[in-house]
Write a protein that holds these residues in place. Structure first.
Motif, PDB file in Angstrom:
ATOM      1  N   ASN A 201      27.628  51.246  23.184  1.00 54.69           N
ATOM      2  CA  ASN A 201      27.419  52.672  22.938  1.00 54.69           C
ATOM      3  C   ASN A 201      28.203  53.546  23.916  1.00 54.69           C
ATOM      4  OD1 ASN A 201      25.770  51.952  20.918  1.00 54.69           O
ATOM      5  ND2 ASN A 201      23.841  52.404  21.979  1.00 54.69           N
ATOM      6  N   ASP A 202      29.161  52.928  24.612  1.00 50.83           N
ATOM      7  CA  ASP A 202      29.909  53.677  25.639  1.00 50.83           C
ATOM      8  C   ASP A 202      30.573  54.921  25.069  1.00 50.83           C
ATOM      9  OD1 ASP A 202      29.149  51.753  27.323  1.00 50.83           O
ATOM     10  OD2 ASP A 202      31.137  50.838  27.609  1.00 50.83           O
ATOM     11  N   TRP A 203      31.004  54.843  23.834  1.00 47.40           N
ATOM     12  CA  TRP A 203      31.702  55.996  23.238  1.00 47.40           C
ATOM     13  C   TRP A 203      30.786  57.209  23.175  1.00 47.40           C
ATOM     14  CZ3 TRP A 203      30.087  58.028  18.457  1.00 47.40           C
ATOM     15  CH2 TRP A 203      29.191  57.232  17.733  1.00 47.40           C
ATOM     16  N   MET A 204      29.463  56.976  23.116  1.00 50.71           N
ATOM     17  CA  MET A 204      28.539  58.118  23.072  1.00 50.71           C
ATOM     18  C   MET A 204      28.266  58.623  24.487  1.00 50.71           C
ATOM     19  SD  MET A 204      25.859  57.152  20.034  1.00 50.71           S
ATOM     20  CE  MET A 204      25.535  55.419  20.223  1.00 50.71           C
ATOM     21  N   THR A 205      28.025  57.693  25.410  1.00 51.82           N
ATOM     22  CA  THR A 205      27.720  58.130  26.782  1.00 51.82           C
ATOM     23  C   THR A 205      28.945  58.770  27.434  1.00 51.82           C
ATOM     24  OG1 THR A 205      27.982  55.808  27.359  1.00 51.82           O
ATOM     25  CG2 THR A 205      25.765  56.655  27.383  1.00 51.82           C
ATOM     26  N   SER A 206      30.126  58.197  27.165  1.00 52.79           N
ATOM     27  CA  SER A 206      31.307  58.783  27.820  1.00 52.79           C
ATOM     28  C   SER A 206      31.635  60.160  27.231  1.00 52.79           C
ATOM     29  CB  SER A 206      32.509  57.842  27.740  1.00 52.79           C
ATOM     30  OG  SER A 206      32.813  57.579  26.409  1.00 52.79           O
ATOM     31  N   ALA A 207      31.066  60.482  26.071  1.00 50.69           N
ATOM     32  CA  ALA A 207      31.280  61.833  25.528  1.00 50.69           C
ATOM     33  C   ALA A 207      30.234  62.807  26.068  1.00 50.69           C
ATOM     34  CB  ALA A 207      31.226  61.801  24.007  1.00 50.69           C
ATOM     35  N   GLY A 208      29.385  62.326  26.977  1.00 46.89           N
ATOM     36  CA  GLY A 208      28.454  63.240  27.640  1.00 46.89           C
ATOM     37  C   GLY A 208      27.021  63.174  27.134  1.00 46.89           C
ATOM     38  N   PHE A 209      26.730  62.288  26.169  1.00 46.53           N
ATOM     39  CA  PHE A 209      25.345  62.172  25.710  1.00 46.53           C
ATOM     40  C   PHE A 209      24.551  61.347  26.722  1.00 46.53           C
ATOM     41  CE2 PHE A 209      27.740  63.014  21.857  1.00 46.53           C
ATOM     42  CZ  PHE A 209      26.958  64.001  21.266  1.00 46.53           C
ATOM     43  N   GLY A 210      23.411  61.892  27.125  1.00 49.48           N
ATOM     44  CA  GLY A 210      22.603  61.214  28.131  1.00 49.48           C
ATOM     45  C   GLY A 210      21.673  60.194  27.504  1.00 49.48           C
ATOM     46  N   LYS A 211      21.018  59.395  28.381  1.00 49.01           N
ATOM     47  CA  LYS A 211      20.099  58.361  27.921  1.00 49.01           C
ATOM     48  C   LYS A 211      19.016  58.917  27.005  1.00 49.01           C
ATOM     49  CE  LYS A 211      19.201  54.152  30.392  1.00 49.01           C
ATOM     50  NZ  LYS A 211      18.704  53.497  31.548  1.00 49.01           N
ATOM     51  N   LYS A 212      18.492  60.092  27.414  1.00 47.77           N
ATOM     52  CA  LYS A 212      17.393  60.678  26.642  1.00 47.77           C
ATOM     53  C   LYS A 212      17.853  61.160  25.262  1.00 47.77           C
ATOM     54  CE  LYS A 212      14.352  62.022  30.353  1.00 47.77           C
ATOM     55  NZ  LYS A 212      14.065  63.104  31.297  1.00 47.77           N
ATOM     56  N   ASP A 213      19.124  61.608  25.204  1.00 52.66           N
ATOM     57  CA  ASP A 213      19.646  62.050  23.897  1.00 52.66           C
ATOM     58  C   ASP A 213      19.716  60.880  22.925  1.00 52.66           C
ATOM     59  OD1 ASP A 213      20.258  64.634  24.833  1.00 52.66           O
ATOM     60  OD2 ASP A 213      22.142  63.907  25.697  1.00 52.66           O
ATOM     61  N   LEU A 214      19.874  59.680  23.501  1.00 55.41           N
ATOM     62  CA  LEU A 214      20.214  58.535  22.655  1.00 55.41           C
ATOM     63  C   LEU A 214      19.046  57.576  22.402  1.00 55.41           C
ATOM     64  CD1 LEU A 214      23.750  57.753  24.159  1.00 55.41           C
ATOM     65  CD2 LEU A 214      23.213  59.025  22.072  1.00 55.41           C
ATOM     66  N   ILE A 215      17.844  57.976  22.794  1.00 53.23           N
ATOM     67  CA  ILE A 215      16.696  57.074  22.605  1.00 53.23           C
ATOM     68  C   ILE A 215      16.593  56.626  21.146  1.00 53.23           C
ATOM     69  CG2 ILE A 215      14.146  56.942  22.603  1.00 53.23           C
ATOM     70  CD1 ILE A 215      14.231  58.689  25.150  1.00 53.23           C
ATOM     71  N   ALA A 216      16.766  57.565  20.234  1.00 54.30           N
ATOM     72  CA  ALA A 216      16.614  57.234  18.811  1.00 54.30           C
ATOM     73  C   ALA A 216      17.718  56.310  18.306  1.00 54.30           C
ATOM     74  CB  ALA A 216      16.610  58.520  17.980  1.00 54.30           C
ATOM     75  N   TYR A 217      18.789  56.145  19.107  1.00 56.26           N
ATOM     76  CA  TYR A 217      19.956  55.401  18.642  1.00 56.26           C
ATOM     77  C   TYR A 217      20.054  54.012  19.292  1.00 56.26           C
ATOM     78  CZ  TYR A 217      21.067  60.029  16.951  1.00 56.26           C
ATOM     79  OH  TYR A 217      21.009  61.253  16.304  1.00 56.26           O
ATOM     80  N   ASN A 218      18.980  53.598  19.966  1.00 57.43           N
ATOM     81  CA  ASN A 218      19.010  52.308  20.664  1.00 57.43           C
ATOM     82  C   ASN A 218      18.171  51.269  19.949  1.00 57.43           C
ATOM     83  OD1 ASN A 218      20.674  52.199  22.968  1.00 57.43           O
ATOM     84  ND2 ASN A 218      19.348  53.741  23.934  1.00 57.43           N
ATOM     85  N   TYR A 219      18.811  50.248  19.455  1.00 55.98           N
ATOM     86  CA  TYR A 219      18.083  49.165  18.792  1.00 55.98           C
ATOM     87  C   TYR A 219      17.429  48.318  19.880  1.00 55.98           C
ATOM     88  CZ  TYR A 219      17.218  45.704  15.140  1.00 55.98           C
ATOM     89  OH  TYR A 219      16.625  44.869  14.225  1.00 55.98           O
ATOM     90  N   PRO A 220      16.106  48.044  19.780  1.00 59.50           N
ATOM     91  CA  PRO A 220      15.450  47.275  20.837  1.00 59.50           C
ATOM     92  C   PRO A 220      16.141  45.919  21.072  1.00 59.50           C
ATOM     93  CG  PRO A 220      13.824  48.191  19.324  1.00 59.50           C
ATOM     94  CD  PRO A 220      15.168  48.449  18.716  1.00 59.50           C
ATOM     95  N   SER A 221      16.137  45.480  22.326  1.00 57.04           N
ATOM     96  CA  SER A 221      16.846  44.253  22.692  1.00 57.04           C
ATOM     97  C   SER A 221      16.098  43.015  22.214  1.00 57.04           C
ATOM     98  CB  SER A 221      16.988  44.194  24.218  1.00 57.04           C
ATOM     99  OG  SER A 221      15.699  44.064  24.788  1.00 57.04           O
ATOM    100  N   ALA A 222      16.778  41.873  22.247  1.00 52.25           N
ATOM    101  CA  ALA A 222      16.155  40.598  21.868  1.00 52.25           C
ATOM    102  C   ALA A 222      14.968  40.319  22.791  1.00 52.25           C
ATOM    103  CB  ALA A 222      17.180  39.478  21.963  1.00 52.25           C
ATOM    104  N   GLU A 223      15.103  40.705  24.070  1.00 55.40           N
ATOM    105  CA  GLU A 223      14.015  40.497  25.036  1.00 55.40           C
ATOM    106  C   GLU A 223      12.784  41.324  24.634  1.00 55.40           C
ATOM    107  OE1 GLU A 223      17.213  41.247  25.979  1.00 55.40           O
ATOM    108  OE2 GLU A 223      17.630  39.130  26.414  1.00 55.40           O
TER     109      GLU A 223
END
Ligand SMILES: [Zn+2]
Length: 375
Positions: A201-223
């Motif tokens: 997701n680096d392309w989103m963070t490097s464009a200035g979107f913060g962790k909180k902006d992207l919560i909805a866009y994070n697929y939970p990990s295998a762990e």
């Protein structure tokens, strides 16, 4: 570019591999249908359903829904046949994007008696991510599909409902082989599908979107899946008649509203796909310019496998409608993300696969012939 000898699937589909005889994975899967012991599969799903019934909880399972044909069929089957109590979860498109039909179809599910949660990510972040994804990859859905797929497991974890029921097995039914699990119904490798595994997701963070902006866009990990005992099960594996048309038929009999636009605007032969918004059609057109197949191919291939179309009839339909997209959808999309029609086509032309298409001025012409490949 080679075509499957049975259907019209080219080997340009990402993550696919043909058999030595030149047959695509989906045709191989369907050809084995007659040998399947469906009674055994019925026993398996009933046993699984029984093991997940939890009288102490409000719901036994979660189903991700859009309100479309697959949603209605799954929700009814799970509740009325498997006797489970599903919570339906829908990731909503922002008001500018969602169609009236999409809204009607969600209302229909609620009227059918289901509990439904709508997850609505912040519209402005959604729009900006869409514009960025189109600019970077010519794929506006790169971020929003992450949200679509992530909403269900995120809610499963938050609501402590470990069973997620999913429809199609993309490994067996589409040929996206990375998603195959330990069994034909194990969906925990869905995370490997082309849509979800396309880089970080680096392309989103490097464009200035913060962790909180992207919560909805994070697929939970295998762990996280392991820690919360999350299990995805593909229902398509248990339903021998799972198909675009059958699902649409069952759902239409249960209140589904369908699209009335013509296939020359959508590539959609029966108006039953992506009912909740109009811009997936754009992406299907772009997919066609990248890989040489679009939405009409998906219909034709399924109908060839089921014996409804001959290969020749399929070729005719694919030639006419693959890559079709209404100018109106393109204009609405450009307006939404704030680009001009010229910007749009410049970007599309930049991703056209030069091995498959000739680019002369504004014209994009296929070098391949459908069903034969490149000469
Ligand atoms: Zn095939």
């Amino acid at each position: 570019m080679r075509y499957c000898k049975n259907c019209l699937q080219p080997d340009t589909r990402p993550n696919t591999r043909f058999s030595q005889d030149g047959i695509c994975p989906a045709c191989t899967y369907y050809s084995k249908h007659k040998e399947v012991d469906w009674a055994e599969r019925t026993q398996i799903i009933h046993r699984l359903a029984q093991s997940y019934k939890n009288p102490a909880a409000q719901y036994d399972c979660i189903i991700g829904v859009s309100g479309g044909k697959d949603s209605v069929r799954q929700a009814l089957w799970v509740r009325d046949y498997l006797k489970l109590r599903p919570l339906l979860v829908c990731l909503s498109y922002p008001p500018h994007q969602v169609t009236d039909i999409g809204v009607d179809n969600l209302s229909n599910l609620i009227e059918l008696g289901f509990d439904l949660i709508q997850v609505c990510p912040a519209p402005e972040t959604w729009r900006k991510l869409m514009a960025l994804a189109f600019e970077k990859f010519a794929n506006w859905a790169r971020a929003t599909e992450l949200a679509l797929f992530s909403a269900v497991p995120r809610l499963a974890i938050d609501y402590k409902i470990p069973l997620i029921l999913w429809g199609e097995n993309p490994g067996l039914q589409l040929g996206d082989l990375g998603t195959l699990g330990r069994t034909g119904y194990d969906g925990n490798n869905l995370r490997n599908m082309n849509t979800l595994s396309g880089g970080s997701n680096d392309w989103m963070t490097s464009a200035g979107f913060g962790k909180k902006d992207l919560i909805a866009y994070n697929y939970p990990s295998a762990e996280e899946f392991l820690e919360h005992n999350i299990q995805i099960i593909y229902l398509g594996w248990f339903l021998g008649d799972w198909s675009l048309n059958n699902n649409a038929m069952v759902s239409a009999l249960n209140g589904l509203s369908v699209r009335h636009d013509s296939p020359s605007n959508t590539g959609d032969l029966y108006g039953v796909s992506s009912l909740d918004e109009d811009w997936v059609t754009l992406n299907q057109m772009i997919k066609y310019y990248k890989f040489g197949f679009g939405r009409a191919s998906d219909y034709a291939n399924e109908m060839i496998r089921m014996g409804t179309f001959t290969r020749e009839e399929g070729i005719d339909v694919v030639k006419r409608f693959d890559g079709a997209c209404s100018e109106k959808y393109i204009a609405d999309f450009c307006d939404f993300i704030g680009i001009t029609n010229t910007d749009f086509w410049e970007k599309v032309r930049s991703i056209v696969n030069p091995d498959l298409f000739d680019l002369t001025g504004n014209m994009i012409t296929p070098k391949f012939s459908v069903g034969k490949g490149l000469s």
